[in-house]
Write a protein that holds these residues in place. Structure first.
Motif, PDB file in Angstrom:
ATOM      1  N   ALA A  86       1.063  -1.397  -0.120  1.00 34.34           N
ATOM      2  CA  ALA A  86      -0.372  -0.418   0.415  1.00 34.34           C
ATOM      3  C   ALA A  86       0.683   1.271   0.643  1.00 34.34           C
ATOM      4  CB  ALA A  86      -0.865   0.437   1.127  1.00 34.34           C
ATOM      5  N   LEU A  87       1.759   1.491   0.536  1.00 32.85           N
ATOM      6  CA  LEU A  87       2.649   2.492   1.191  1.00 32.85           C
ATOM      7  C   LEU A  87       4.025   2.120   0.239  1.00 32.85           C
ATOM      8  CD1 LEU A  87       1.733   3.641   5.097  1.00 32.85           C
ATOM      9  CD2 LEU A  87       0.760   3.981   2.521  1.00 32.85           C
ATOM     10  N   GLY A  88       4.610   1.113  -0.204  1.00 35.43           N
ATOM     11  CA  GLY A  88       6.083   1.249  -0.538  1.00 35.43           C
ATOM     12  C   GLY A  88       6.972   0.743   0.957  1.00 35.43           C
ATOM     13  N   GLY A  89       6.482   0.822   1.525  1.00 36.64           N
ATOM     14  CA  GLY A  89       7.925   0.814   3.416  1.00 36.64           C
ATOM     15  C   GLY A  89       6.541   0.955   4.263  1.00 36.64           C
ATOM     16  N   GLY A  90       7.555   0.774   5.284  1.00 36.17           N
ATOM     17  CA  GLY A  90       6.416   1.006   6.628  1.00 36.17           C
ATOM     18  C   GLY A  90       6.040  -0.480   7.194  1.00 36.17           C
ATOM     19  N   GLY A  91       6.493  -1.941   6.599  1.00 42.53           N
ATOM     20  CA  GLY A  91       6.235  -2.714   7.105  1.00 42.53           C
ATOM     21  C   GLY A  91       6.932  -3.517   8.602  1.00 42.53           C
ATOM     22  N   ARG A  92       8.300  -2.565   8.692  1.00 46.74           N
ATOM     23  CA  ARG A  92       8.909  -2.709  10.252  1.00 46.74           C
ATOM     24  C   ARG A  92       9.123  -2.740  11.083  1.00 46.74           C
ATOM     25  NH1 ARG A  92      14.112  -3.862  10.366  1.00 46.74           N
ATOM     26  NH2 ARG A  92      15.629  -3.885  12.408  1.00 46.74           N
ATOM     27  N   LEU A  93       7.400  -1.392  10.580  1.00 51.89           N
ATOM     28  CA  LEU A  93       6.609  -0.808  11.619  1.00 51.89           C
ATOM     29  C   LEU A  93       5.269  -2.101  12.267  1.00 51.89           C
ATOM     30  CD1 LEU A  93       5.265   1.559  13.468  1.00 51.89           C
ATOM     31  CD2 LEU A  93       4.021   1.748  11.610  1.00 51.89           C
ATOM     32  N   ILE A  94       5.184  -2.521  11.594  1.00 54.72           N
ATOM     33  CA  ILE A  94       4.060  -3.558  11.825  1.00 54.72           C
ATOM     34  C   ILE A  94       4.794  -4.927  12.456  1.00 54.72           C
ATOM     35  CG2 ILE A  94       2.283  -5.027  11.024  1.00 54.72           C
ATOM     36  CD1 ILE A  94       1.904  -2.347  10.876  1.00 54.72           C
ATOM     37  N   ALA A  95       6.227  -4.790  12.056  1.00 56.79           N
ATOM     38  CA  ALA A  95       6.671  -5.655  12.519  1.00 56.79           C
ATOM     39  C   ALA A  95       7.030  -5.525  13.857  1.00 56.79           C
ATOM     40  CB  ALA A  95       8.267  -6.231  11.912  1.00 56.79           C
ATOM     41  N   GLY A  96       7.229  -4.569  14.418  1.00 58.68           N
ATOM     42  CA  GLY A  96       7.375  -4.006  15.372  1.00 58.68           C
ATOM     43  C   GLY A  96       6.319  -4.057  17.229  1.00 58.68           C
ATOM     44  N   VAL A  97       5.391  -3.610  16.263  1.00 61.07           N
ATOM     45  CA  VAL A  97       3.961  -4.056  16.237  1.00 61.07           C
ATOM     46  C   VAL A  97       3.347  -5.482  16.699  1.00 61.07           C
ATOM     47  CG1 VAL A  97       1.288  -3.554  16.580  1.00 61.07           C
ATOM     48  CG2 VAL A  97       2.988  -2.205  15.689  1.00 61.07           C
ATOM     49  N   ALA A  98       3.464  -5.939  16.075  1.00 59.37           N
ATOM     50  CA  ALA A  98       4.263  -8.161  15.837  1.00 59.37           C
ATOM     51  C   ALA A  98       4.710  -8.459  17.685  1.00 59.37           C
ATOM     52  CB  ALA A  98       4.238  -8.099  15.255  1.00 59.37           C
ATOM     53  N   LEU A  99       5.949  -7.725  17.124  1.00 56.15           N
ATOM     54  CA  LEU A  99       6.293  -7.781  18.470  1.00 56.15           C
ATOM     55  C   LEU A  99       6.295  -7.688  19.925  1.00 56.15           C
ATOM     56  CD1 LEU A  99       9.862  -9.290  19.222  1.00 56.15           C
ATOM     57  CD2 LEU A  99      10.463  -7.004  18.631  1.00 56.15           C
ATOM     58  N   ILE A 100       5.584  -6.531  19.956  1.00 54.96           N
ATOM     59  CA  ILE A 100       4.818  -5.544  21.681  1.00 54.96           C
ATOM     60  C   ILE A 100       3.623  -6.465  21.788  1.00 54.96           C
ATOM     61  CG2 ILE A 100       3.792  -3.515  22.244  1.00 54.96           C
ATOM     62  CD1 ILE A 100       5.583  -1.920  20.532  1.00 54.96           C
ATOM     63  N   ALA A 101       3.036  -7.184  20.432  1.00 53.68           N
ATOM     64  CA  ALA A 101       2.102  -8.054  20.433  1.00 53.68           C
ATOM     65  C   ALA A 101       1.933  -9.021  21.289  1.00 53.68           C
ATOM     66  CB  ALA A 101       1.069  -8.302  18.892  1.00 53.68           C
ATOM     67  N   MET A 102       3.095  -9.505  20.746  1.00 57.48           N
ATOM     68  CA  MET A 102       3.965 -11.156  21.638  1.00 57.48           C
ATOM     69  C   MET A 102       4.406 -11.194  23.619  1.00 57.48           C
ATOM     70  SD  MET A 102       6.276 -12.474  18.529  1.00 57.48           S
ATOM     71  CE  MET A 102       6.039 -12.440  17.085  1.00 57.48           C
ATOM     72  N   VAL A 103       4.725 -10.222  23.861  1.00 53.53           N
ATOM     73  CA  VAL A 103       4.671  -9.310  24.977  1.00 53.53           C
ATOM     74  C   VAL A 103       4.032  -9.064  26.017  1.00 53.53           C
ATOM     75  CG1 VAL A 103       5.219  -7.820  26.795  1.00 53.53           C
ATOM     76  CG2 VAL A 103       6.746  -7.370  24.234  1.00 53.53           C
ATOM     77  N   ASN A 104       2.381  -8.622  25.282  1.00 55.83           N
ATOM     78  CA  ASN A 104       0.830  -8.659  26.015  1.00 55.83           C
ATOM     79  C   ASN A 104       0.173 -10.023  26.174  1.00 55.83           C
ATOM     80  OD1 ASN A 104      -0.758  -7.040  26.553  1.00 55.83           O
ATOM     81  ND2 ASN A 104      -1.960  -7.134  25.477  1.00 55.83           N
ATOM     82  N   GLY A 105       0.635 -10.988  25.489  1.00 55.00           N
ATOM     83  CA  GLY A 105      -0.014 -11.820  25.095  1.00 55.00           C
ATOM     84  C   GLY A 105       0.541 -13.760  26.469  1.00 55.00           C
ATOM     85  N   VAL A 106       1.865 -12.919  26.506  1.00 53.15           N
ATOM     86  CA  VAL A 106       2.925 -13.763  27.980  1.00 53.15           C
ATOM     87  C   VAL A 106       2.244 -12.667  28.865  1.00 53.15           C
ATOM     88  CG1 VAL A 106       4.996 -14.213  28.495  1.00 53.15           C
ATOM     89  CG2 VAL A 106       4.754 -14.141  26.564  1.00 53.15           C
ATOM     90  N   LEU A 107       2.583 -11.979  28.928  1.00 59.76           N
ATOM     91  CA  LEU A 107       1.626 -11.593  30.203  1.00 59.76           C
ATOM     92  C   LEU A 107       0.166 -11.167  30.029  1.00 59.76           C
ATOM     93  CD1 LEU A 107       1.876  -9.431  32.986  1.00 59.76           C
ATOM     94  CD2 LEU A 107       0.983  -7.480  31.502  1.00 59.76           C
ATOM     95  N   ILE A 108      -1.060 -11.530  29.681  1.00 64.51           N
ATOM     96  CA  ILE A 108      -2.279 -12.030  30.092  1.00 64.51           C
ATOM     97  C   ILE A 108      -2.308 -13.352  30.222  1.00 64.51           C
ATOM     98  CG2 ILE A 108      -4.601 -12.004  28.704  1.00 64.51           C
ATOM     99  CD1 ILE A 108      -3.635  -9.545  27.631  1.00 64.51           C
ATOM    100  N   GLN A 109      -1.649 -14.203  29.152  1.00 66.31           N
ATOM    101  CA  GLN A 109      -2.411 -15.963  29.499  1.00 66.31           C
ATOM    102  C   GLN A 109      -1.382 -15.945  31.152  1.00 66.31           C
ATOM    103  OE1 GLN A 109      -3.643 -17.544  27.765  1.00 66.31           O
ATOM    104  NE2 GLN A 109      -3.680 -17.549  25.253  1.00 66.31           N
ATOM    105  N   MET A 110      -0.288 -15.611  31.361  1.00 65.48           N
ATOM    106  CA  MET A 110       0.415 -16.219  32.472  1.00 65.48           C
ATOM    107  C   MET A 110       0.003 -15.549  34.187  1.00 65.48           C
ATOM    108  SD  MET A 110       4.137 -14.965  34.428  1.00 65.48           S
ATOM    109  CE  MET A 110       3.469 -13.413  33.668  1.00 65.48           C
ATOM    110  N   VAL A 111      -1.203 -14.241  33.226  1.00 67.95           N
ATOM    111  CA  VAL A 111      -1.985 -13.811  34.405  1.00 67.95           C
ATOM    112  C   VAL A 111      -3.068 -14.707  34.732  1.00 67.95           C
ATOM    113  CG1 VAL A 111      -3.871 -11.698  35.477  1.00 67.95           C
ATOM    114  CG2 VAL A 111      -1.198 -11.554  34.706  1.00 67.95           C
ATOM    115  N   MET A 112      -3.438 -15.298  33.303  1.00 63.81           N
ATOM    116  CA  MET A 112      -4.984 -16.208  33.110  1.00 63.81           C
ATOM    117  C   MET A 112      -4.774 -17.530  34.404  1.00 63.81           C
ATOM    118  SD  MET A 112      -6.116 -18.878  31.883  1.00 63.81           S
ATOM    119  CE  MET A 112      -5.712 -19.002  30.478  1.00 63.81           C
ATOM    120  N   ALA A 113      -3.332 -18.027  33.797  1.00 71.56           N
ATOM    121  CA  ALA A 113      -3.414 -19.267  34.596  1.00 71.56           C
ATOM    122  C   ALA A 113      -3.088 -18.569  36.200  1.00 71.56           C
ATOM    123  CB  ALA A 113      -1.518 -19.877  33.387  1.00 71.56           C
ATOM    124  N   ALA A 114      -2.178 -17.690  36.467  1.00 71.59           N
ATOM    125  CA  ALA A 114      -2.525 -17.592  38.244  1.00 71.59           C
ATOM    126  C   ALA A 114      -3.628 -17.763  38.454  1.00 71.59           C
ATOM    127  CB  ALA A 114      -1.398 -16.673  38.084  1.00 71.59           C
TER     128      ALA A 114
END
Length: 398
Positions: A260-288
């Motif tokens: 769509a933009l000819g670039g900017g893919g690295r930004l979305i890759a960074g957001v996906a990385l942040i999403a992984m942090v959230n996934g670990v935290l929330i699943q850990m809280v739930m399991a506890a």
């Protein structure tokens, strides 16, 4: 005995649910679904949401009848009245959460290597230590941290939609294939797992300010937000990038932004990385919380129900969950276990729906005002869960 602190309202619970549902999975799963259904992918997400929504209605009613941690164990104990089934449901939920966290933790370490080169064990150990500290600090702080990251995740998906929408409207690809029932079915099965996560909300019931009101609101808001985001992402992505190309990409949403933009893919890759942090935290809280609830019901060691006097968090259960996640991530071959988590979840969904059906047949009355799902909910929810379980097993055998 010190009890958990009731500090979370409907907004916090909704963001918690959205965070665990609209997580890192959609950043990869959209490619697989598009490869199967092409530009019919949005329809696959609508079908999947309808199927998940039936079980969500059962959870909404049961969470107001039994607003407890280890909600699934409480529901099965009340409905099916089999202690071993209640224990199986509770431990199934707890271990799927921990296995999911360990899987995400490994993915985070591998993804971070694209930005910073560090030993995987150091990355994983450092992240789980920091997140365990956040979880121990207090439920308000944990939910606030998860909410901030959730907003970043959602912003990333909105960025994809906004970037791709102009081209999707003015110059969309032609329909790349006729509607194929088999491909749409397979894509719907995959999309169904993108909606799993709403059920984790019920395990925060003892920390909700007004669980009889807040739990149904949060469950409904989570599914509604996921449906809107997923269908818009699926529409824009498949309108400007062929489904086969999305399926072949390791980072399909980054590919959409680049188209769509000819670039900017690295930004979305960074957001996906942040999403992984959230996934670990929330699943850990739930399991506890599930381990804490199982202990309260006499189905796990007594120490797991200890609550920190100041933080009012289940500190022993949290440290136990963090420890299991770390061991799995650092040493265990968890690929097969990770694949099994979705099957266990569907089995638990079936038990939960059957439990509500049994409660209704007996005419059990709750002392509190409850949310009441439509009469057909438990039967249709059980049938849908069993059908998805059969479809998932069939796809694994093909």
């Amino acid at each position: 005995m010190t009890e958990l602190r009731r500090a979370v309202g409907p907004l916090g619970l909704s963001l918690y649910g959205i965070g665990v549902t609209v997580g890192a999975g959609i950043y990869a799963l959209i490619g697989e679904a598009a490869g199967l259904a092409g530009q019919w992918t949005p329809l696959a997400f609508v079908i999947a949401c309808a199927l998940a929504g039936v079980t969500a209605l059962s959870y909404a009613e049961l969470s107001t009848r039994h607003p407890e941690s280890a909600g699934e164990a409480a529901y099965v104990a009340s409905g099916l009245r089999r202690r071993w089934l209640a224990a199986a449901a509770g431990y199934g939920v707890a271990f799927t959460g921990m296995i999911s966290s360990a899987t995400i933790l490994r993915g985070f370490a591998g993804y971070l290597a694209e930005f910073v080169v560090l030993p995987d064990w150091l990355t994983m150990a450092a992240l789980i230590t920091v997140l365990a500290g956040v979880a121990l600090w207090g439920v308000r702080q944990t939910v606030m941290a998860a909410a901030v990251v959730t907003l970043i995740e959602v912003a990333g998906l909105i960025f994809v939609i906004v970037a791709a929408a102009p081209q999707a409207v003015t110059d969309p690809l032609q329909i790349d294939a006729p509607l194929r029932a088999a491909g749409l079915l397979q894509a719907s099965v995959l999309a169904f797992f993108a909606f799993i996560g709403f059920e984790d909300i019920v395990n925060m019931a003892e920390e909700a300010r007004r669980p009889h009101r807040d739990m149904p609101i949060a469950i409904g808001a989570t599914l509604a937000a996921a449906l809107v985001l997923y269908t818009l992402v699926a529409w824009t992505a498949t309108a400007i990038v062929p489904g086969a190309e999305l399926a072949a990409s390791g980072a399909p949403l980054a590919r959409v932004v680049e188209a769509a933009l000819g670039g900017g893919g690295r930004l979305i890759a960074g957001v996906a990385l942040i999403a992984m942090v959230n996934g670990v935290l929330i699943q850990m809280v739930m399991a506890a919380r599930v381990l804490y609830g199982l202990s309260r019901r006499g189905l796990a060691p007594d120490a797991l129900s200890d609550v920190h006097a100041r933080a009012r968090t289940p500190h022993v259960a949290t440290l136990t969950a963090a420890g299991v996640i770390a061991v799995l991530a650092l040493s265990a071959p968890i690929a097969t276990l990770a694949e099994a988590t979705s099957l266990v979840t569907l089995a638990v969904f079936t038990l939960v729906n059957l439990s509500l059906a049994a409660i209704r047949v007996r005419g059990d009355v709750s002392a509190e005002r409850v949310f009441v799902a439509p009469a057909w909910t438990p039967a249709l929810g059980a049938a849908a869960s069993l059908a998805m379980l059969a479809a998932a097993l069939t796809l694994r055998l093909i």
